[in-house]
Design an enzyme around this catalytic site. Structure first.
Site, PDB file in Angstrom:
ATOM      1  N   LYS A  70       0.683  -0.987  -0.067  1.00 37.93           N
ATOM      2  CA  LYS A  70      -0.083  -0.026   0.091  1.00 37.93           C
ATOM      3  C   LYS A  70       0.746   1.359   0.019  1.00 37.93           C
ATOM      4  O   LYS A  70       0.481   2.216  -0.876  1.00 37.93           O
ATOM      5  CB  LYS A  70      -0.983   0.008   1.121  1.00 37.93           C
ATOM      6  CG  LYS A  70      -2.142  -0.995   1.045  1.00 37.93           C
ATOM      7  CD  LYS A  70      -2.999  -0.836   2.296  1.00 37.93           C
ATOM      8  CE  LYS A  70      -3.968  -1.871   2.368  1.00 37.93           C
ATOM      9  NZ  LYS A  70      -5.084  -2.075   3.316  1.00 37.93           N
ATOM     10  N   ASP A 110     -10.126   2.532   2.648  1.00 43.66           N
ATOM     11  CA  ASP A 110     -10.320   1.900   4.047  1.00 43.66           C
ATOM     12  C   ASP A 110     -10.702   2.627   4.981  1.00 43.66           C
ATOM     13  O   ASP A 110     -11.802   2.233   5.712  1.00 43.66           O
ATOM     14  CB  ASP A 110      -8.904   1.511   4.463  1.00 43.66           C
ATOM     15  CG  ASP A 110      -8.431   0.137   3.653  1.00 43.66           C
ATOM     16  OD1 ASP A 110      -9.028  -0.547   3.396  1.00 43.66           O
ATOM     17  OD2 ASP A 110      -7.100  -0.040   3.618  1.00 43.66           O
TER      18      ASP A 110
HETATM   19  N1  LIG Z   1     -11.353  -4.803   8.030  1.00 48.63           N
HETATM   20  C1  LIG Z   1     -10.712  -4.403   7.026  1.00 48.63           C
HETATM   21  O1  LIG Z   1     -11.366  -3.921   5.993  1.00 48.63           O
HETATM   22  C2  LIG Z   1      -9.235  -4.075   7.089  1.00 48.63           C
HETATM   23  C3  LIG Z   1      -8.637  -3.153   6.236  1.00 48.63           C
HETATM   24  C4  LIG Z   1      -7.277  -2.965   6.423  1.00 48.63           C
HETATM   25  C5  LIG Z   1      -6.547  -3.628   7.290  1.00 48.63           C
HETATM   26  N2  LIG Z   1      -7.067  -4.518   8.235  1.00 48.63           N
HETATM   27  C6  LIG Z   1      -6.530  -5.405   8.963  1.00 48.63           C
HETATM   28  O2  LIG Z   1      -5.983  -4.334  10.121  1.00 48.63           O
HETATM   29  C7  LIG Z   1      -4.679  -5.123  10.706  1.00 48.63           C
HETATM   30  C8  LIG Z   1      -3.566  -4.147  10.750  1.00 48.63           C
HETATM   31  O3  LIG Z   1      -3.328  -3.731   9.062  1.00 48.63           O
HETATM   32  P1  LIG Z   1      -2.273  -2.645   8.782  1.00 48.63           P
HETATM   33  O4  LIG Z   1      -2.223  -2.865   7.354  1.00 48.63           O
HETATM   34  O5  LIG Z   1      -2.462  -1.487   9.432  1.00 48.63           O
HETATM   35  O6  LIG Z   1      -0.914  -3.460   9.396  1.00 48.63           O
HETATM   36  P2  LIG Z   1       0.476  -2.599   9.465  1.00 48.63           P
HETATM   37  O7  LIG Z   1       0.687  -1.498   8.538  1.00 48.63           O
HETATM   38  O8  LIG Z   1       1.573  -3.684   9.530  1.00 48.63           O
HETATM   39  O9  LIG Z   1       0.524  -2.133  11.068  1.00 48.63           O
HETATM   40  C9  LIG Z   1       0.414  -2.940  12.148  1.00 48.63           C
HETATM   41  C10 LIG Z   1       0.050  -2.179  13.486  1.00 48.63           C
HETATM   42  O10 LIG Z   1      -0.141  -2.735  14.573  1.00 48.63           O
HETATM   43  C11 LIG Z   1       0.767  -2.758  15.586  1.00 48.63           C
HETATM   44  N3  LIG Z   1       1.062  -4.036  15.912  1.00 48.63           N
HETATM   45  C12 LIG Z   1       1.323  -5.343  15.302  1.00 48.63           C
HETATM   46  N4  LIG Z   1       1.631  -6.265  15.851  1.00 48.63           N
HETATM   47  C13 LIG Z   1       1.281  -5.931  17.278  1.00 48.63           C
HETATM   48  C14 LIG Z   1       1.482  -6.701  18.471  1.00 48.63           C
HETATM   49  N5  LIG Z   1       1.529  -7.923  18.671  1.00 48.63           N
HETATM   50  N6  LIG Z   1       0.987  -6.011  19.460  1.00 48.63           N
HETATM   51  C15 LIG Z   1       0.707  -4.400  19.567  1.00 48.63           C
HETATM   52  N7  LIG Z   1       0.850  -3.706  18.403  1.00 48.63           N
HETATM   53  C16 LIG Z   1       1.189  -4.298  17.265  1.00 48.63           C
HETATM   54  C17 LIG Z   1       2.173  -2.279  14.733  1.00 48.63           C
HETATM   55  O11 LIG Z   1       2.778  -1.351  15.980  1.00 48.63           O
HETATM   56  P3  LIG Z   1       4.578  -1.136  15.811  1.00 48.63           P
HETATM   57  O12 LIG Z   1       4.367   0.173  14.822  1.00 48.63           O
HETATM   58  O13 LIG Z   1       4.828  -0.842  16.967  1.00 48.63           O
HETATM   59  O14 LIG Z   1       5.093  -2.219  14.884  1.00 48.63           O
HETATM   60  C18 LIG Z   1       1.393  -1.258  13.957  1.00 48.63           C
HETATM   61  O15 LIG Z   1       0.900  -0.091  14.662  1.00 48.63           O
HETATM   62  C19 LIG Z   1      -4.652  -6.441   9.828  1.00 48.63           C
HETATM   63  O16 LIG Z   1      -4.963  -7.507  10.762  1.00 48.63           O
HETATM   64  C20 LIG Z   1      -5.457  -6.333   8.554  1.00 48.63           C
HETATM   65  O17 LIG Z   1      -5.869  -7.514   8.030  1.00 48.63           O
HETATM   66  C21 LIG Z   1      -8.704  -4.591   8.166  1.00 48.63           C
END
Ligand SMILES: NC(=O)c1ccc[n+]([C@@H]2O[C@H](COP(=O)([O-])OP(=O)(O)OC[C@H]3O[C@@H](n4cnc5c(N)ncnc54)[C@H](OP(=O)(O)O)[C@@H]3O)[C@@H](O)[C@H]2O)c1
Length: 310
Positions: A70, A110
């Site tokens: 992205k 999103d």
């Molecule tokens: N429902 C929907 O339509 C939709 C749309 C988009 C995404 N999602 C879901 O949203 C989630 C996040 O996606 P993303 O694209 O934002 O991912 P991303 O850019 O990789 O960001 C992940 C975030 O979560 C934090 N994190 C990861 N593992 C963690 C843990 N074990 N404990 C605490 N914090 C943690 C990271 O913190 P740090 O910065 O400290 O590493 C970061 O802030 C995914 O599960 C995805 O499938 C859903």
């Protein structure tokens, strides 16, 4: 001679691409809209992304972008194509691209998909009343949190707090957000471990945006004070009861939502956001081609198409 009907070519790029629900949703939407074409999974490795955007993407009509591309697609579009508006440019992540005469134009659906879900859900639509006085806490500061925060800020929510494992990332988001927050909106950041009773006092919306609790992953390691939220909920007028949301959609009921349920709190799951962001992508591609009344029904069609897949 009979005119050949256009066959639209759409897809989703990502790496690795597991089982994505997007083809089922978009193929059903194409059919319901009376369009001919197909939407398919297109695995693209990070090292092959640039070449794919240059050579293969222009052969399509549009495509979605998922992890880990992205941010990279957004950066590429800023140089070689276009990002729809300044908000999405600043957000720095793109999840939908359309091809306009060979030129790629991207946007992010999103955050707006998340807002549409809240608006269309009876338990959460009240959050939009007097939104400049509403306090939102986001757990996480990744790509999805950025999209949600920008949409909340642009639509006038008054206070947005971002709590992340790494504080710098939360701070960077709060800083980027400030110019987009309407009125006197306040943007704060902190570390996830600091989510305590004081931080949650007066919260209207608490959103879990990290991948924690996804199928195969551990739940959030920090301890969310659900007892306190329950107390706040009991004491609040119906219009001030907190709403909890987890954007993770597989499983439908995540550990975070199960705790909310145990404590009798109002909660919204992430599957609706997946559907609404997909419907907004479809509108981005076909808003000029498909009549408005058909577009209005697209999220219903998409919801039926994935039915009990999860
Ligand atoms: N429902 C929907 O339509 C939709 C749309 C988009 C995404 N999602 C879901 O949203 C989630 C996040 O996606 P993303 O694209 O934002 O991912 P991303 O850019 O990789 O960001 C992940 C975030 O979560 C934090 N994190 C990861 N593992 C963690 C843990 N074990 N404990 C605490 N914090 C943690 C990271 O913190 P740090 O910065 O400290 O590493 C970061 O802030 C995914 O599960 C995805 O499938 C859903």
């Amino acid at each position: 001679m009979a005119e050949t009907k256009k066959r639209y070519q759409l897809g989703i790029i990502g790496w690795p691409l597991g089982y994505s629900l997007s083809p089922a949703m978009h193929n059903a939407a194409l059919k319901a809209a009376g369009l001919s074409g197909e939407y398919r999974e297109i695995p693209v490795k990070p090292e092959a992304l640039e070449g794919w955007l240059e050579r293969e993407a222009p052969k399509l009509d549009g495509f979605n972008v998922t992890m880990p591309h992205k941010e990279a697609v957004c950066a590429w579009l800023k140089q070689h194509g276009r990002v729809r508006n300044s908000r999405d440019q600043r957000m720095g992540a793109v999840n939908a691209v359309r091809v306009e005469q060979g030129r790629l134009v991207g946007c992010n659906t999103d955050g707006d998909g998340f807002l549409r879900l809240l608006d269309r859900t009876s338990d959460s639509s009240r959050l939009f009343d007097e939104r400049s006085e509403k306090k939102v806490v986001l757990l996480g500061a990744g790509g999805a949190a950025r999209a949600i925060a920008f949409s909340l800020a642009a639509s006038g929510f008054g206070e947005i707090r971002i709590w992340n494992r790494h504080r710098e990332r939360a701070q960077a988001l709060a800083n980027d957000l400030a110019p987009y927050a309407k009125g006197n909106a306040a943007c704060h950041s902190s570390v996830l471990e600091a989510v305590d009773a004081a931080a949650l006092k007066g919260v209207d919306l608490l959103v879990q945006t990290t991948p924690a609790g996804m199928k195969g992953k551990e739940p959030l390691p920090c301890d969310i004070p659900f007892d306190l939220l329950e107390k706040l909920d009991r004491a609040a007028k119906p219009s001030k009861k907190p709403v909890l949301c987890d954007i993770v959609y597989d499983p439908k009921e995540t550990p975070f939502l199960l705790r909310a349920k145990e404590h009798g709190l109002t909660f919204v799951g992430g599957l609706g956001m997946l559907i609404e962001q997909a419907a907004l992508s479809f509108e981005f591609w076909f808003g000029d081609v498909v009549p408005k009344e058909k577009l209005r029904r697209i999220s219903l069609v998409m919801g039926h198409a994935i039915g009990d897949s999860i």
